[in-house]
Each structure stands twice: as C-alpha cells, then as structure tokens.
Design a protein around this motif. Structure first.
Motif, short mmCIF file in Angstrom:
data_model
loop_
_atom_site.label_atom_id
_atom_site.label_comp_id
_atom_site.label_asym_id
_atom_site.label_seq_id
_atom_site.Cartn_x
_atom_site.Cartn_y
_atom_site.Cartn_z
N PRO A 449 60.44 -3.65 66.92
CA PRO A 449 59.69 -4.61 67.61
C PRO A 449 58.01 -4.50 67.57
O PRO A 449 57.36 -5.38 67.42
N ALA A 450 57.63 -3.23 67.36
CA ALA A 450 56.24 -3.01 67.64
C ALA A 450 55.28 -3.28 66.18
O ALA A 450 55.45 -2.51 65.27
N ASN A 451 54.84 -4.51 66.07
CA ASN A 451 54.16 -4.92 65.01
C ASN A 451 52.70 -5.40 65.27
O ASN A 451 52.36 -5.82 66.47
N LEU A 499 49.85 -10.57 57.14
CA LEU A 499 50.68 -9.49 57.16
C LEU A 499 50.97 -8.88 58.49
O LEU A 499 50.36 -8.80 59.38
N VAL A 500 52.36 -8.71 58.40
CA VAL A 500 52.97 -8.25 59.82
C VAL A 500 53.43 -6.94 59.50
O VAL A 500 54.25 -6.59 58.74
N ALA A 512 51.68 1.63 55.84
CA ALA A 512 52.44 0.74 56.82
C ALA A 512 53.08 -0.22 56.19
O ALA A 512 52.77 -1.29 55.38
N ALA A 513 54.79 -0.01 56.64
CA ALA A 513 55.53 -0.98 56.28
C ALA A 513 55.06 -2.47 56.73
O ALA A 513 54.83 -2.63 57.88
N ALA A 514 55.04 -3.34 55.88
CA ALA A 514 55.00 -4.78 56.23
C ALA A 514 55.64 -5.76 55.66
O ALA A 514 56.35 -5.70 54.47
N TYR A 515 55.67 -6.99 55.97
CA TYR A 515 56.17 -8.24 55.48
C TYR A 515 54.83 -9.17 55.69
O TYR A 515 54.28 -9.25 56.39
#
Ligand code: CO
Length: 644
Positions: A449-451, A499-500, A512-515
């Motif tokens: 959840p921490a994005n 970018l999330v 950092a992993a993102a969508y």
C-alpha cells in the motif's frame, strides 16, 4: 464448508436472505422497495491483516439499500451474514439523500401520461392514443427548483412514440415535452412544454435485419466464416470468481452500481492493484433547449451500472473460448434473480508482443501478443456501454470503454436550421451535443500500500554548455505531495504520465518499483462552473485526482448522487488535504469523449472508444515477457511457420 473469501460477492441465496431480513425488520418504512444489495466489503486493513495471518477472518456482511415508496426516504441496512442466515445489524434512514432509481419507478413513470397537463400537451402534438406513448424516466438532477432539496423523490420523464412493438422509440421523440414528476405519487410538479408543432419523426428507427431489409437495405453477402478456436481450452482458470492467467491473479465481482470490480490484482505474486472499478460516470448535454439542458445523467450512481448488465450471448457478444460469470440481482420485493453470463472472460490475440528481424542471419524472432479480456455490457436507456479490462503478458493493463447504442435525438421539421448545439443526423433528427465521462478509481498498491505519485513531463533542456546542440530533453518528475496538489490535468504535448512508485521496493537496478498511468486523449467538462452539471460532476473537471485511502471513499460524486446538489465525492475527499507521500494512495482517472454526432451514427452508433493504460516502470529488471515462448513451442500448435 470453508468460509468464503472476504471479498467473494454475495451469492443468490445470501442476497435473498439479506433482503428478506431487511424487509422483515420493518425498519425501512411502509412501502419498501429494494434498490440493491451487495457485499459490504470489509475494511482493507482487516483483509490485509487476515491474509498476512495477523488477524481474524473479517465478518461477512451485506449492504442493502432500500427506498420507502410511501415517503421517498432512502434507507441503508447492514446485515451480518452467516451462511444463508442473515441478521440485520443496523437500518438507518438517509434523509436528504437518494438511492438510485428503483425498478418500480421505471414502471410507474409510464402513468405520467394520465396527468391532465401531460395529456393536453400530447394532444397538441397529435398524440391521443396514450398506449402508444413510451415514457422514459431520467434522474432529476438538482437545479434549486422549489422541490429540489425537500427530500421529495422526483425525476424527469421524457416521451416517445411507439406505435408498433418493432418501433425504436428513441427515433420518435415527442419534441419539447418533459414532465418532472414525483416518483412515488406520479404527481407532475413541473412541465416543460415547447416546440409543440415539431412533427414526430415517422422513421421507425429499426436496425434489426428484417426491419432494415423491409426498408430496402441489402445485407452484405461477401463475409466468410471466422472462427476463433482453442482446441485445448483457454489458458486461464476460473475458480468461482478467482481468475488466474499466466502470472496474473485477480478476484472479480460485478457490483450492482459500480459494475465490474477487480480485487487484489497481482502479477507473479506481487501486488499491483487492491481494487479497481468505475467510480462514477456522467453524460452532460450541451444543448440549452428545454428538452435537454437538464440532462447530465450519472448512469452509475443515479441508475446503477451492474444492475443494467446484459446477459451476453456466445458467438455474438463474445467470440472464442469464453468463460462467464453470472450475477445475482436483488429485486424490489426482496427476492434475488440470477442474470446469467454477465461478465465475459476470454483471451485475444492482438498481433505483436515483441519481434526483431535480423538482416545478417535472415532470422526473425517474433512473439504473439495475447491479452486477457474481462468485460461486461450495460444498457441504460438508449445507450450501451462496454467496459473492458485487458491484462497483458508484459505486465501492462488497459481499461477501455466502448460506447454504442442509439444516440439521443431531437425531432426536427423539414427545413430545420440546426442550432450550434446539435448536429443534423437524418432528415427528421438532430442529436444534441454532449460529453461522456468515466471516472475510474484505482487503488494501486504497487508491491504494497505505501506508494507515492509523481507527475512526469518530458521537457526540453535550454541551450547551454550542457546542451550545445539543442537536442537534450529529460523526464522531470514532480511529486504530488498532498491532496492540495491532488487535482491534475493531462498534457499530451509534454507526454505527461503519472508514476505510482514504491520507494521501499527496488528492482535489480536499484530503481523504485512503479506503475505509470498513461492517459488517453480526453476532454474535460465544458459545463460552466456555476452549472448544476459542474457542481455535481466535479470529477469530470480534472483528468486525475489523487486521494489518501479511506474505506468509505469509493464514489467520485459521492455515494448518493441522485438529486444531490453537488460537492460530494472527490472535492469533499480532497478537502482534507491529507499527505500523499509513501502512504496508501488512490488514483481517480477521468476519461471521456466529446460527442458531436454524425449521420454515420444513425439509426445506431458504431462503437466509439475511450480509455487509458497502466504500465510497469522499473517493476521488473528487464522485459518481463521474454519467457513467452515462440508460437511453434506452444503445445498443440502445429499449423504455424518457424517463429524463431
Ligand atoms: Co454519446
């Protein structure tokens, strides 16, 4: 029996039990009609704690929304479910708020033709056989009229001529006549009556093969069979509502109001999306004449998208190897019916996933792009909406809305000079200009959840010692740090994306992993800020809203937009100005189209599309679809060339 997963939708028996218990409690007034019933989804924290082994199984409960047709009062009940045993926990009136239309209101709206003023207005238009009049109920909106905000349940009624069962009423509008009626008593509280001398179009509006052929059209005869077969079956598995396809896992439900919901979408065991669904939609009309100015229907919150889901037909609506979900639907008297085959699940081939031809060796490496399509169709009055979620092998996701059906029309007389707010689409029809907006609520949980959310523009560097040739450009991220910055607009010229990212989850490159959200081209609401449409549909004034997670904040225009004066939903949520960095964030993406109609859309409209993409960015270390085998490696594949 094992307990159902906390997010498993209510079954038919559970739904009926919940509704029966609510009606039996007597707490919903004298003449209660069920508006809808669904799973009361447990708080996210409880679900996550239970899944992590640190908490109890969340209590299963139903939400039942009821309208007392004696008073117009909306009631909301919470019902504890234990198997098919239902216990009403709370049943509360919601004064000043209004549930979506209930099914009996569609039927009783028909009686408005018996009102003396309506009858006289119809007669002035040459309509005296009331059995040929089809009345369509529309939501009332809220225009500060004497009856708005009084708690009275009211709605618009528009009139069409339907002389034969085969007539498409939408092609035969009775121009300029609109009644605002009390939904419970059918008392007409306001009548719009103008342009009474506009003739009712004689066109039957038919587009069925018989009707078209009777009208002189010859159907094409040069189309050969096209079959889509998967002799070994599809590559996905569906266990109840839990879907698995290659590395994707997701739980599905069809919510009576929101429509298709994707729960707990993961890729290769990694969290991507906790919950995704349409959070509201609106169709504001831009024609100031009396028949249209008040139209800005919220087909989700005022009517109900899942309740309007079609039963799909194999080979017609869905082609290939299809799996369906069927959906229980609460009926006004407290029973539950099952609508079969509402959600369609299938694989599609969509050309190239990746390829390269080597000129030196003459070899080509090529992979087919296969996607999983999860979809449903809903019909609301004249319009049909298809909602498609696509999952791809490269970790990307696409959301597409298809718009079709019958364009809303005005009748026009011969020699009619069109106003700038309409388009003439047939000798006897004009279509008022309008827009369609869809708000998708995406509770992205990228590796948890921490994005955080950054707006990324690609901008040119100034000329200088570091850019002597004037060619340099860079991607510039700007952090969306709190809800005060949470309203964003797209900018195609800047290639803007959102970018999330999860700063605590790094790929092998240390990133950092993102969508990223890749917005589609989309207009914004054109209605003036002081208009009822703008006050009530604020979500359509921005392309992206970012809010901090709250279990209760699920609807872009508030939980009960029917007859609401506005301000609910996103403007209210973001007013808290909560921080948005490295916390649970929710993205609300608005997509839509301007609809200035064309003759090519008469008498039925070819599909128009809108939507957007979600793509992994540094979520992986390299192309995640390298492991997709060449076509001739796929077991059972013996009719293809050499693909590598
Ligand atoms: Co349209």
């Amino acid at each position: 029996m094992t307990a159902p997963h906390p997010l498993q939708p209510l079954g038919q028996d559970e739904m009926a039990a919940a509704c029966t218990a609510v009606l039996a409690s007597g707490g919903c007034g004298e003449r209660p009609a069920i508006a809808y019933a669904c799973l009361a989804e447990p708080p996210k924290a409880q679900v996550l704690a239970w899944q992590a082994g640190g908490g109890p199984l969340p209590r299963r409960a139903a939400l039942v929304v009821v309208v007392d047709q004696a008073t117009g009062m909306t009631h909301e009940a919470a019902v504890a479910m234990d198997g098919d045993a239902a216990t009403v926990l709370t049943c509360e009136a919601r004064p000043g708020l209004h549930a979506p239309l209930v099914f009996p209101e569609f039927e009783t709206a028909q009686n408005v033709v018996n009102d003396p003023l309506v009858k006289a207005a119809l007669a002035r238009r040459g309509v005296t056989d009331l059995s040929t009049v089809y009345v369509e109920p529309w939501p009332a909106g809220n225009f500060d009229r004497p009856y708005d905000g009084t708690g009275r349940r009211v709605g618009h009624c528009v009139f069409y001529l339907q002389e034969k069962p085969t007539d498409q009423p939408w092609a035969r509008p009775i121009q300029g006549l609109v009644a605002v009626a009390d939904r419970d008593t059918n008392e007409v509280v306001e009548l719009i009556d103008e342009r009474a001398n506009t003739p009712i179009p004689g066109h039957d509006g038919r587009f069925d093969p018989e009707g078209l052929q009777a009208g002189g059209l010859t159907l094409r005869d040069d189309i050969k069979l096209l079959h889509i077969t998967q002799p070994e079956g599809p590559s996905f598995t569906l266990d109840g509502t839990e879907l698995a396809w290659q590395k994707w896992r997701v739980r599905l439900s069809l919510h009576p109001i929101e429509g298709l919901v994707l729960h707990q979408l993961t890729y290769d065991g990694r969290s991507v999306l906790y919950r995704g669904a349409m959070a509201e939609m609106v169709v504001p009309y831009g024609d100031p004449q009396g028949q249209h100015y008040w139209r800005h229907v919220f087909d989700e919150g005022e009517v109900g998208m899942g309740r309007a889901a079609n039963s799909l037909v194999l080979g017609c609506d869905c082609l290939g190897e299809i799996a369906y979900l069927s959906t229980p639907l609460a009926l006004p008297a407290g029973t539950a019916a099952v609508v079969p085959n509402t959600v369609c699940i299938h694989e599609e081939d969509v050309n190239a996933l990746w390829r390269h031809h080597d000129r030196n060796t003459g070899t080509t490496h090529s992979r087919r792009n296969r996607r999983l399509a999860i979809s449903f169709w809903a019909t609301l009055g004249n319009y049909d909406y298809g909602y498609f979620w696509y999952l791809y092998q490269d970790g990307s996701i696409e959301i597409e809305v298809k718009l079709t059906g019958i364009v809303l029309m005005s009748a026009i007389a011969e020699g009619h000079v069109p106003s700038p707010h309409e388009a003439v689409i047939s000798p006897s029809h004009a279509a008022p200009n309008h827009q369609h907006f869809f708000s998708f609520r995406l509770d992205l949980d990228v590796d948890g959840p921490a994005n955080r959310v950054s707006e990324v523009d690609v901008v040119a560097d100034p000329l200088g010692p570091d850019n002597p040739h004037g060619v340099a450009f860079r991607a510039v991220p700007t952090l969306v740090s709190s809800e005060a910055d949470g309203r964003r607009r797209s900018d195609a010229a800047a290639g803007r994306t959102w970018l999330v990212s999860n700063e605590a989850s790094r790929n092998a490159l240390g990133q950092a992993a993102a969508y990223q959200v890749v917005p589609g081209p989309s207009p914004l609401l054109l209605a003036h800020p002081q208009s009822a449409a703008a006050k009530r549909a604020a979500f359509a004034t921005e392309h992206l809203w970012v809010s901090a997670y709250d279990d209760a904040e699920t609807r872009a225009a508030g939980f009960y937009p029917n007859q609401h004066p506005g301000g609910a939903g996103l403007p209210e949520y973001l007013a808290a100005n909560r921080p948005l960095v490295d916390t649970d964030v929710v993205l609300w993406v608005t997509v839509g189209v301007n609809h200035v109609s064309r003759p090519e859309e008469f008498p039925i409209m070819p599909v128009e599309r809108t939507g957007f993409h979600l793509r992994p960015v540094s979520f992986f270390d390299r192309n995640p679809a390298l492991d997709v085998p060449p076509q001739d490696h796929i077991v059972g594949q013996n009719d293809t060339g050499h693909c590598h």
